[in-house]
Design a protein around this motif. Sequence first.
Motif, PDB file in Angstrom:
ATOM      1  N   ILE A  70       0.825  -1.212   0.000  1.00 51.53           N
ATOM      2  CA  ILE A  70       0.000   0.000   0.000  1.00 51.53           C
ATOM      3  C   ILE A  70       0.860   1.263   0.000  1.00 51.53           C
ATOM      4  CG2 ILE A  70      -1.756   1.287   1.293  1.00 51.53           C
ATOM      5  CD1 ILE A  70      -2.667  -1.408   2.490  1.00 51.53           C
ATOM      6  N   ILE A  71       1.934   1.224   0.772  1.00 48.62           N
ATOM      7  CA  ILE A  71       2.793   2.405   0.944  1.00 48.62           C
ATOM      8  C   ILE A  71       4.070   2.219   0.132  1.00 48.62           C
ATOM      9  CG2 ILE A  71       4.016   3.840   2.621  1.00 48.62           C
ATOM     10  CD1 ILE A  71       2.002   2.785   4.725  1.00 48.62           C
ATOM     11  N   PRO A  72       4.349   3.099  -0.819  1.00 49.48           N
ATOM     12  CA  PRO A  72       5.551   2.968  -1.658  1.00 49.48           C
ATOM     13  C   PRO A  72       6.829   2.969  -0.834  1.00 49.48           C
ATOM     14  CG  PRO A  72       4.041   4.597  -2.573  1.00 49.48           C
ATOM     15  CD  PRO A  72       3.529   4.252  -1.210  1.00 49.48           C
ATOM     16  N   GLU A  73       7.863   2.261  -1.323  1.00 50.00           N
ATOM     17  CA  GLU A  73       9.083   2.106  -0.547  1.00 50.00           C
ATOM     18  C   GLU A  73       9.855   3.410  -0.367  1.00 50.00           C
ATOM     19  OE1 GLU A  73      11.853  -0.493  -2.369  1.00 50.00           O
ATOM     20  OE2 GLU A  73      11.680   0.410  -4.365  1.00 50.00           O
ATOM     21  N   GLU A  74       9.597   4.430  -1.207  1.00 54.88           N
ATOM     22  CA  GLU A  74      10.305   5.703  -1.042  1.00 54.88           C
ATOM     23  C   GLU A  74       9.758   6.520   0.129  1.00 54.88           C
ATOM     24  OE1 GLU A  74       7.294   6.540  -4.442  1.00 54.88           O
ATOM     25  OE2 GLU A  74       8.553   4.889  -3.748  1.00 54.88           O
ATOM     26  N   PHE A  75       8.619   6.103   0.712  1.00 58.01           N
ATOM     27  CA  PHE A  75       8.064   6.797   1.868  1.00 58.01           C
ATOM     28  C   PHE A  75       8.802   6.397   3.140  1.00 58.01           C
ATOM     29  CE2 PHE A  75       4.809   8.302  -0.789  1.00 58.01           C
ATOM     30  CZ  PHE A  75       3.996   9.194  -0.097  1.00 58.01           C
ATOM     31  N   ARG A  76       9.047   7.369   4.012  1.00 57.55           N
ATOM     32  CA  ARG A  76       9.566   7.109   5.348  1.00 57.55           C
ATOM     33  C   ARG A  76       8.403   7.167   6.336  1.00 57.55           C
ATOM     34  NH1 ARG A  76      14.154   4.452   4.742  1.00 57.55           N
ATOM     35  NH2 ARG A  76      15.632   5.577   3.419  1.00 57.55           N
ATOM     36  N   PHE A  77       8.622   6.619   7.535  1.00 56.58           N
ATOM     37  CA  PHE A  77       7.603   6.648   8.583  1.00 56.58           C
ATOM     38  C   PHE A  77       8.036   7.548   9.721  1.00 56.58           C
ATOM     39  CE2 PHE A  77       5.192   3.035   6.957  1.00 56.58           C
ATOM     40  CZ  PHE A  77       3.922   3.340   7.411  1.00 56.58           C
ATOM     41  N   ASN A  78       7.095   8.342  10.221  1.00 60.38           N
ATOM     42  CA  ASN A  78       7.321   9.154  11.410  1.00 60.38           C
ATOM     43  C   ASN A  78       6.283   8.787  12.461  1.00 60.38           C
ATOM     44  OD1 ASN A  78       8.657  11.516  12.788  1.00 60.38           O
ATOM     45  ND2 ASN A  78       6.533  12.204  12.822  1.00 60.38           N
ATOM     46  N   ILE A  79       6.753   8.463  13.668  1.00 63.57           N
ATOM     47  CA  ILE A  79       5.876   8.120  14.790  1.00 63.57           C
ATOM     48  C   ILE A  79       5.628   9.381  15.602  1.00 63.57           C
ATOM     49  CG2 ILE A  79       5.665   6.765  16.901  1.00 63.57           C
ATOM     50  CD1 ILE A  79       7.485   4.668  15.560  1.00 63.57           C
ATOM     51  N   GLN A  80       4.358   9.737  15.779  1.00 64.32           N
ATOM     52  CA  GLN A  80       4.001  10.964  16.491  1.00 64.32           C
ATOM     53  C   GLN A  80       3.530  10.666  17.911  1.00 64.32           C
ATOM     54  OE1 GLN A  80       1.397  13.762  14.484  1.00 64.32           O
ATOM     55  NE2 GLN A  80       1.819  12.757  12.545  1.00 64.32           N
ATOM     56  N   MET A  81       4.241  11.244  18.872  1.00 62.17           N
ATOM     57  CA  MET A  81       3.825  11.154  20.263  1.00 62.17           C
ATOM     58  C   MET A  81       2.854  12.296  20.584  1.00 62.17           C
ATOM     59  SD  MET A  81       5.289   8.473  21.256  1.00 62.17           S
ATOM     60  CE  MET A  81       6.695   7.396  20.998  1.00 62.17           C
ATOM     61  N   ALA A  82       2.053  12.110  21.633  1.00 63.61           N
ATOM     62  CA  ALA A  82       1.026  13.100  21.985  1.00 63.61           C
ATOM     63  C   ALA A  82       1.587  14.177  22.898  1.00 63.61           C
ATOM     64  CB  ALA A  82      -0.150  12.418  22.674  1.00 63.61           C
ATOM     65  N   ALA A  83       1.158  15.412  22.655  1.00 65.65           N
ATOM     66  CA  ALA A  83       1.464  16.517  23.561  1.00 65.65           C
ATOM     67  C   ALA A  83       0.574  16.421  24.796  1.00 65.65           C
ATOM     68  CB  ALA A  83       1.241  17.856  22.858  1.00 65.65           C
ATOM     69  N   ALA A 104      15.385   9.460  13.211  1.00 63.48           N
ATOM     70  CA  ALA A 104      15.397  10.917  13.102  1.00 63.48           C
ATOM     71  C   ALA A 104      14.419  11.446  14.146  1.00 63.48           C
ATOM     72  CB  ALA A 104      14.971  11.340  11.701  1.00 63.48           C
ATOM     73  N   ILE A 105      14.947  12.048  15.223  1.00 68.27           N
ATOM     74  CA  ILE A 105      14.133  12.487  16.356  1.00 68.27           C
ATOM     75  C   ILE A 105      13.863  13.984  16.253  1.00 68.27           C
ATOM     76  CG2 ILE A 105      13.960  12.597  18.870  1.00 68.27           C
ATOM     77  CD1 ILE A 105      16.085  10.380  18.991  1.00 68.27           C
ATOM     78  N   THR A 106      12.616  14.370  16.471  1.00 73.29           N
ATOM     79  CA  THR A 106      12.223  15.781  16.480  1.00 73.29           C
ATOM     80  C   THR A 106      11.524  16.096  17.784  1.00 73.29           C
ATOM     81  OG1 THR A 106      11.874  15.690  14.082  1.00 73.29           O
ATOM     82  CG2 THR A 106      10.968  17.597  15.262  1.00 73.29           C
ATOM     83  N   ALA A 107      12.057  17.058  18.532  1.00 73.36           N
ATOM     84  CA  ALA A 107      11.464  17.447  19.814  1.00 73.36           C
ATOM     85  C   ALA A 107      11.223  18.948  19.813  1.00 73.36           C
ATOM     86  CB  ALA A 107      12.388  17.064  20.966  1.00 73.36           C
ATOM     87  N   MET A 108       9.952  19.339  19.904  1.00 76.79           N
ATOM     88  CA  MET A 108       9.607  20.758  19.954  1.00 76.79           C
ATOM     89  C   MET A 108       8.995  21.073  21.308  1.00 76.79           C
ATOM     90  SD  MET A 108       7.510  23.041  17.201  1.00 76.79           S
ATOM     91  CE  MET A 108       6.924  24.694  17.602  1.00 76.79           C
ATOM     92  N   GLY A 149       7.495  15.694  22.814  1.00 77.86           N
ATOM     93  CA  GLY A 149       8.886  15.845  22.406  1.00 77.86           C
ATOM     94  C   GLY A 149       9.817  15.109  23.341  1.00 77.86           C
ATOM     95  N   SER A 150       9.559  15.228  24.645  1.00 78.84           N
ATOM     96  CA  SER A 150      10.356  14.494  25.624  1.00 78.84           C
ATOM     97  C   SER A 150      10.186  12.987  25.437  1.00 78.84           C
ATOM     98  CB  SER A 150       9.942  14.893  27.046  1.00 78.84           C
ATOM     99  OG  SER A 150      10.175  16.270  27.270  1.00 78.84           O
ATOM    100  N   ALA A 151       8.955  12.555  25.171  1.00 81.84           N
ATOM    101  CA  ALA A 151       8.695  11.132  24.934  1.00 81.84           C
ATOM    102  C   ALA A 151       9.448  10.639  23.700  1.00 81.84           C
ATOM    103  CB  ALA A 151       7.193  10.902  24.759  1.00 81.84           C
ATOM    104  N   ALA A 152       9.521  11.486  22.664  1.00 79.55           N
ATOM    105  CA  ALA A 152      10.251  11.105  21.451  1.00 79.55           C
ATOM    106  C   ALA A 152      11.732  10.896  21.749  1.00 79.55           C
ATOM    107  CB  ALA A 152      10.069  12.178  20.382  1.00 79.55           C
ATOM    108  N   VAL A 153      12.304  11.754  22.609  1.00 80.26           N
ATOM    109  CA  VAL A 153      13.716  11.628  22.967  1.00 80.26           C
ATOM    110  C   VAL A 153      13.962  10.334  23.733  1.00 80.26           C
ATOM    111  CG1 VAL A 153      15.616  12.624  24.288  1.00 80.26           C
ATOM    112  CG2 VAL A 153      14.090  14.113  22.983  1.00 80.26           C
ATOM    113  N   TYR A 154      13.180  10.082  24.767  1.00 83.34           N
ATOM    114  CA  TYR A 154      13.358   8.870  25.563  1.00 83.34           C
ATOM    115  C   TYR A 154      13.228   7.626  24.685  1.00 83.34           C
ATOM    116  CZ  TYR A 154      13.245  11.283  30.069  1.00 83.34           C
ATOM    117  OH  TYR A 154      13.550  12.077  31.151  1.00 83.34           O
TER     118      TYR A 154
END
Length: 320
Positions: free
Chosen positions: A75-88, A190-194, A175-180
């Motif tokens: 379903i998802i083409p191989e050129e797509f990357r995945f990003n997991i979103q944690m809740a604020a 690839a971690i993003t913390a705002m 963001g803190s959850a993404a870091v941990y």
Amino acid sequence: MTVRRPVAHIAPIEVGWQGSWQRKGTYAYRTGFFETPVDFEGIEHPPEIVTAYFQIVCRDRSDLMDLDHLPLHKIIPEEFRFNIQMAATGDQGFEWRRENISVPLLDHKIASIIFEIPYYGIRRPRNQVQSALREVSDLGIMFLCIVAEGCGMVHWLKSQGFQAPFGISGLSMGGSAAVYTGLMCDQDLAITAMLASHSPEAVYTEGVMSRNIAFDALTTHGETEEDARKRLELYLIEYGKYPPTSIRHRISFNQVNALHDGYIPKHSALKLASQMSSITPAVKMRWITGGHVWAFVYHKHTYLNAIIESFGLFYKTFHN
């Protein structure tokens, strides 16, 4: 100070699906679930948090009629990357993150996993009012579940045929959850913390959130509220310790903080950047104007760009 914790296993997960794929305009999404890898033996916990829920968001495939019976990599083409979103903090459900973050990311070939974290939304205990945790120990259990479940999801994505680096991102507490989570996983990330802090103690004993803590209820015989504050600080420092700085996987880290943030002290944001710089060479930090809520409402584009930049930072650092 010794803190008794449940055991968070970084273990494979078995995903089930709640209903069919939902198609909406140019994208599709589906809700999945799995049992948390956390072992609660001997630890009191609400039963509602045991099952983890998430939504996967991707481009709709008008050329495919029956998505339900196809593996994800079809379903998802191989050129797509995945990003997991944690809740604020307070971000319950999937809709806001799906419509405001996941859908725009699709234009940059990034699909999303949106987590419903413990004590929120579907996983909220019956005796809890909205997202307000009732006990200090709930916060520790929440983060242990987030880390174990996030790492489990990373490994599940890999088992479905998708390739690293995977993204993990979040706003504020997310963001803190993404870091941990990113530090505990053994895959390239690839971690993003705002609007994140280096530790929960800075948030709950110094910032605006400290006003919501019933320190009088935390006192024991003969203690003052200041004594209770200090004890909470020690507890959160212990619970908020990062894993050893020697990691075997590659990570990039993109951090965004607000200059006038009443929730996250400036020294805490700077300490987070310093800690991450000691772990990986791929670190970027920037400041934006305004406060915590202002940034959350008016800097959605900054968060989106930071997620995209984090992948770029990874490739620039490690693939040159």
